[in-house]
Design an enzyme around this catalytic site. Sequence first.
Site, short mmCIF file in Angstrom:
data_model
loop_
_atom_site.label_atom_id
_atom_site.label_comp_id
_atom_site.label_asym_id
_atom_site.label_seq_id
_atom_site.Cartn_x
_atom_site.Cartn_y
_atom_site.Cartn_z
N TYR A 298 -1.79 2.67 20.20
CA TYR A 298 -1.13 2.42 18.91
C TYR A 298 -1.36 0.94 18.56
CZ TYR A 298 2.62 0.82 15.95
OH TYR A 298 3.33 0.19 14.97
N ASP B 114 3.54 5.98 26.86
CA ASP B 114 4.12 6.14 25.53
C ASP B 114 3.99 7.63 25.18
OD1 ASP B 114 4.53 6.40 22.80
OD2 ASP B 114 3.69 4.44 22.32
N1 PLP Z 1 4.09 4.19 19.77
C1 PLP Z 1 3.36 4.92 18.92
C2 PLP Z 1 2.42 5.94 19.47
C3 PLP Z 1 3.47 4.72 17.54
O1 PLP Z 1 2.71 5.45 16.70
C4 PLP Z 1 4.36 3.72 17.06
C5 PLP Z 1 4.51 3.47 15.61
O2 PLP Z 1 3.78 3.97 14.78
C6 PLP Z 1 5.09 2.97 17.99
C7 PLP Z 1 4.94 3.23 19.33
C8 PLP Z 1 6.03 1.88 17.53
O3 PLP Z 1 7.23 2.44 17.08
P1 PLP Z 1 8.21 1.73 16.03
O4 PLP Z 1 7.51 1.69 14.72
O5 PLP Z 1 9.42 2.60 16.07
O6 PLP Z 1 8.48 0.36 16.55
#
Ligand code: PLP
Length: 398
Positions: free
Chosen positions: A106, A178
């Site tokens: 990400y 994640d």
């Molecule tokens: N992990 C993944 C796979 C994501 O797609 C995202 C955000 O798009 C995040 C983490 C980060 O999350 P947040 O926007 O809630 O901080």
Amino acid sequence: MKEKKFKRIETKLIHSGEPEPRVQGAVSMPIFQSAMFETRSEPGYHDIEYIRLNNTPNAKVLHEKLAAIEGADDALVASSGMAAISTTLLTFLHNGDHLLVQNCLYGGTHDFVTKDLHTFGISYDFIDGNDPESWEEKRRPNTKAIYVETMTNPMLEVADHEAVVEFARAHGLTSMIDNTFASPINFRPIEHGFDLSLHSGTKYLNGHSDIVAGAVIGSSELVSQVKHRLDHLGGSLDPHACFLLHRGMKTLALRMRHHNESALKIARFLEEHNAVAKVNYPGLMSHPQHHRAGELFDGFSGMMSFEPKGGKDSAELFMRNVSIPIIAPSLGGVESLLTRPAATSHSGMSAEDRKRLGITDGLIRVSIGVEATEDLIEDFGAALDAIRSVSVFPEGRS
Ligand code: PLP
């Protein structure tokens, strides 16, 4: 005792962690909009009931529910997915330590790793999640953790997760994953031996595109270490956002079932369409890790990416011509969403890196919502026909 009756994830989503007895008999957990609570004993600093310390009633209910659905001892909510991710990395990595991290991530995590970690004296090396043989040569005596995503964003690669767990155990590394893209319905990392599972609760867990939230799930010992760091960094989730996340999670199983089924049908439709060059979806037989995904996951999720023939021009035309999906970042909500990662989530990455990872300028990432599958297929089909009619790709009229 009662917990034992909540065997399956659908039941746990509704009942695990709920207060007993119910507050004033309320069937739905009320919002405790109080920054602090009376001190009835002499707790240590981290146990004073205070919203920033993530231990007031709305956070605690979520901790129990999140732990129950992923089969873990404990969980912690955070103010965003990035708060959960950055705090976890900074809990287990200190000045002088080294991280092994998957090369396709990400964008926000990628930026944190590549632009911020060095300011804390922490170094990293990227690894190919599908080439475990190559990891040992990247490992250093000071390597402390290994970090992967269940399915990578936006290429939907599925790393060799069993090898990640084995490698971490063999070398005493903390394994972190994640799990946002899969959701606990499709994959429960702790059951597969990961130390910590991380989520952007903004996405599938909440599912309604109306809050930003994060979660860390794992053993009590590890989660408590993250909590102590988060207490200092201050990324707590406020009670109203906790309430919305809690409400959203109750329908997670229903939503995911629809996302899984609908996305598979749409991925198959796109793959067969002659205006489409490539579809990345782990549920397709053509996906390079389809077999592994089938063994590890209970469903393939609602995320996919694809390239219409004709590159960036075709992608832009497609996005202008669809009428149901919203062109917006983020994912995992009830509305279908489209983005072009090269221009949005992955624009911070160098063009060279994007090319190496397959993130072409014409790649479109799709988050399939819960609209009628047939409506989406008709809409996508019409937008692909629009590409063909202006013939932005040479073989378009075939
Ligand atoms: N992990 C993944 C796979 C994501 O797609 C995202 C955000 O798009 C995040 C983490 C980060 O999350 P947040 O926007 O809630 O901080």
